[in-house]
Design a protein around this motif. Structure first.
Motif, PDB file in Angstrom:
ATOM      1  N   VAL A  24       0.851  -1.185   0.000  1.00 34.83           N
ATOM      2  CA  VAL A  24       0.000   0.000   0.000  1.00 34.83           C
ATOM      3  C   VAL A  24       0.891   1.241   0.000  1.00 34.83           C
ATOM      4  O   VAL A  24       2.087   1.167   0.273  1.00 34.83           O
ATOM      5  CB  VAL A  24      -0.935   0.022   1.231  1.00 34.83           C
ATOM      6  N   GLY A  25       0.296   2.394  -0.300  1.00 31.28           N
ATOM      7  CA  GLY A  25       1.042   3.651  -0.255  1.00 31.28           C
ATOM      8  C   GLY A  25       1.570   4.078  -1.608  1.00 31.28           C
ATOM      9  O   GLY A  25       0.907   3.935  -2.630  1.00 31.28           O
ATOM     10  N   LYS A  26       2.799   4.607  -1.613  1.00 32.77           N
ATOM     11  CA  LYS A  26       3.410   5.166  -2.821  1.00 32.77           C
ATOM     12  C   LYS A  26       4.646   4.364  -3.217  1.00 32.77           C
ATOM     13  O   LYS A  26       5.254   3.685  -2.382  1.00 32.77           O
ATOM     14  CB  LYS A  26       3.811   6.629  -2.599  1.00 32.77           C
ATOM     15  N   ILE A  27       5.024   4.499  -4.491  1.00 35.40           N
ATOM     16  CA  ILE A  27       6.236   3.849  -4.981  1.00 35.40           C
ATOM     17  C   ILE A  27       6.955   4.787  -5.938  1.00 35.40           C
ATOM     18  O   ILE A  27       6.328   5.466  -6.762  1.00 35.40           O
ATOM     19  CB  ILE A  27       5.910   2.496  -5.666  1.00 35.40           C
ATOM     20  N   TYR A  28       8.274   4.886  -5.795  1.00 35.86           N
ATOM     21  CA  TYR A  28       9.124   5.697  -6.673  1.00 35.86           C
ATOM     22  C   TYR A  28       9.860   4.769  -7.636  1.00 35.86           C
ATOM     23  O   TYR A  28      10.433   3.752  -7.219  1.00 35.86           O
ATOM     24  CB  TYR A  28      10.138   6.495  -5.852  1.00 35.86           C
ATOM     25  N   GLY A  34      14.426  11.285 -14.360  1.00 36.29           N
ATOM     26  CA  GLY A  34      14.103  11.442 -12.939  1.00 36.29           C
ATOM     27  C   GLY A  34      13.273  10.268 -12.459  1.00 36.29           C
ATOM     28  O   GLY A  34      13.088   9.273 -13.174  1.00 36.29           O
ATOM     29  N   TRP A  35      12.772  10.379 -11.248  1.00 36.89           N
ATOM     30  CA  TRP A  35      11.964   9.319 -10.641  1.00 36.89           C
ATOM     31  C   TRP A  35      10.487   9.693 -10.739  1.00 36.89           C
ATOM     32  O   TRP A  35      10.120  10.850 -10.525  1.00 36.89           O
ATOM     33  CB  TRP A  35      12.327   9.136  -9.182  1.00 36.89           C
ATOM     34  N   THR A  36       9.641   8.728 -11.068  1.00 37.81           N
ATOM     35  CA  THR A  36       8.201   8.942 -11.021  1.00 37.81           C
ATOM     36  C   THR A  36       7.669   8.450  -9.684  1.00 37.81           C
ATOM     37  O   THR A  36       8.241   7.550  -9.065  1.00 37.81           O
ATOM     38  CB  THR A  36       7.476   8.199 -12.152  1.00 37.81           C
ATOM     39  N   ILE A 162      11.102  17.882  -9.276  1.00 37.44           N
ATOM     40  CA  ILE A 162      11.932  18.606 -10.254  1.00 37.44           C
ATOM     41  C   ILE A 162      11.189  18.878 -11.554  1.00 37.44           C
ATOM     42  O   ILE A 162      11.751  19.484 -12.472  1.00 37.44           O
ATOM     43  CB  ILE A 162      13.221  17.817 -10.566  1.00 37.44           C
ATOM     44  N   GLY A 163       9.937  18.476 -11.619  1.00 42.13           N
ATOM     45  CA  GLY A 163       9.141  18.693 -12.820  1.00 42.13           C
ATOM     46  C   GLY A 163       7.821  17.974 -12.703  1.00 42.13           C
ATOM     47  O   GLY A 163       7.539  17.328 -11.674  1.00 42.13           O
ATOM     48  N   PRO A 164       6.973  18.066 -13.745  1.00 39.91           N
ATOM     49  CA  PRO A 164       5.694  17.352 -13.705  1.00 39.91           C
ATOM     50  C   PRO A 164       5.911  15.845 -13.531  1.00 39.91           C
ATOM     51  O   PRO A 164       6.504  15.194 -14.386  1.00 39.91           O
ATOM     52  CB  PRO A 164       5.067  17.674 -15.070  1.00 39.91           C
ATOM     53  N   ASP A 165       5.443  15.331 -12.406  1.00 38.97           N
ATOM     54  CA  ASP A 165       5.572  13.905 -12.078  1.00 38.97           C
ATOM     55  C   ASP A 165       7.015  13.425 -12.152  1.00 38.97           C
ATOM     56  O   ASP A 165       7.280  12.291 -12.564  1.00 38.97           O
ATOM     57  CB  ASP A 165       4.691  13.064 -13.003  1.00 38.97           C
ATOM     58  N   ARG A 166       7.964  14.259 -11.750  1.00 39.50           N
ATOM     59  CA  ARG A 166       9.365  13.857 -11.711  1.00 39.50           C
ATOM     60  C   ARG A 166       9.974  14.301 -10.386  1.00 39.50           C
ATOM     61  O   ARG A 166       9.750  15.440  -9.929  1.00 39.50           O
ATOM     62  CB  ARG A 166      10.159  14.461 -12.878  1.00 39.50           C
TER      63      ARG A 166
END
Length: 318
Positions: A24-28, A34-36, A162-166
């Motif tokens: 559950v939660g978020k994942i990078y 960059g990272w999403t 650092i940017g849109p979805d990054r």
């Protein structure tokens, strides 16, 4: 099948896990630019573990540590009305709002500048207690300065957009997000605490009152990281357990029992002093009920939901 049994009164938190046992939660996830970051899919059915706790910080700390290390688990402050049998859906009728001594505050995007710090003054994973201490002293009433607490740094700590979805790992964040946990000296309903959080937000504190919406999940775990971290990543990303921070009280530690608890009057008296909203409650309503409804702002639906629960809770507490 054994019929559901009533749950005895007491201070409880609920650990929910998807019946699929998935994270559950978020994942990078790393990419070439960059990272999403994405939220993992929502789940419909959960296994339920009702944990009865003594109102003390050591027991709460142990539970938070266990949930932090389980990437399939999160917490609910609302306890089910009956002992769960099999899988449950996270619905309001299954998890009614209950009074509890456990108070958690969600500070979201606190600028370091408001704490008297600049980017570079704090590296996530180093001297984190200093940051959590600064947050509570900056935004909370004085009784919360004296009592010990537990801080849990959020899943976004150690990352910079650092940017849109990054995103990228950072050792020089410009803001901090965290949960602060306290224990009150008597139970208070979540609907009343939501109104108090709204009052704090109106006075400038970056507190998210939505944490006290019914069946709102409380995430404690570190985010998923689907790739190797760069050597420059802050220590917090390499050692998720650093997210959980004990904060000493005025006495210098956790004394145990009443000495570690915040007077509920620090919450209730602030609400009782609010001016009433003439169009929000009938003249016959108690002053405290009108105050809680006024704290809900112009949200008519929320005021109607608050009216019944706030009336009962405040009559008992004041």
């Amino acid at each position: 099948m054994t019929p559901p049994q009533p749950i005895p009164p007491g201070d409880r938190l609920v650990v929910l896990r998807p019946s699929t046992r998935r994270r559950v939660g978020k994942i990078y996830t790393p990419t070439t630019t960059g990272w999403t970051r994405r939220k993992l899919p929502r789940h419909r059915h959960f296994s339920t573990e009702v944990v009865s706790l003594p109102a003390e910080l050591e027991s709460l700390y142990s539970l938070l540590h266990r949930v932090l290390e389980d990437d399939t688990a999160f917490l609910l402050r609302d306890a089910p009305s009956k002992s769960p049998v099999g899988r449950l859906r996270r619905l309001g009728e299954s998890f009614p709002d209950r009074a509890s001594r456990f108070l958690v505050l969600d500070f979201d995007g606190v600028p370091l500048a408001e704490l008297g710090l600049q980017p570079g003054d704090w590296v996530p994973g180093e001297q984190d207690e200093r940051i959590a201490e600064a947050v509570r002293r900056r935004y909370l009433p004085e009784p919360f300065h004296r009592a010990p607490a537990i801080a849990v740094l959020s899943a976004s700590t150690g990352w910079r957009r650092i940017g849109p979805d990054r995103y990228e790992p950072t050792r020089t964040p410009s803001e901090v997000s965290l949960h602060l946990w306290f224990i009150l000296d008597r139970p208070v309903e979540g609907s009343v605490l939501r109104s108090w959080c709204r009052l704090l937000a109106d006075r400038g504190a970056p507190v998210d009152a939505n944490l006290y919406n019914q069946v709102q999940p409380i995430y404690c775990g570190a985010p998923g990281i689907a790739g190797p971290l760069p050597p420059s990543a802050p220590p917090l990303l390499h050692t998720p357990g650093l997210r959980l921070l004990p904060l000493p009280g005025e006495s210098g530690g956790w004394a145990g029992g009443e000495a570690d608890r915040v007077p509920a009057s620090a919450v209730l008296s602030a609400l009782a002093e609010l001016p009433s909203a003439p169009r929000s409650a009938p003249p016959s309503a108690p002053k405290q009920t009108r105050a809680v409804m006024a704290a809900a702002g112009s949200d008519e639906h929320l005021r109607k939901r608050l009216e019944g629960s706030a009336r009962g809770a405040l009559r008992k507490a004041l």
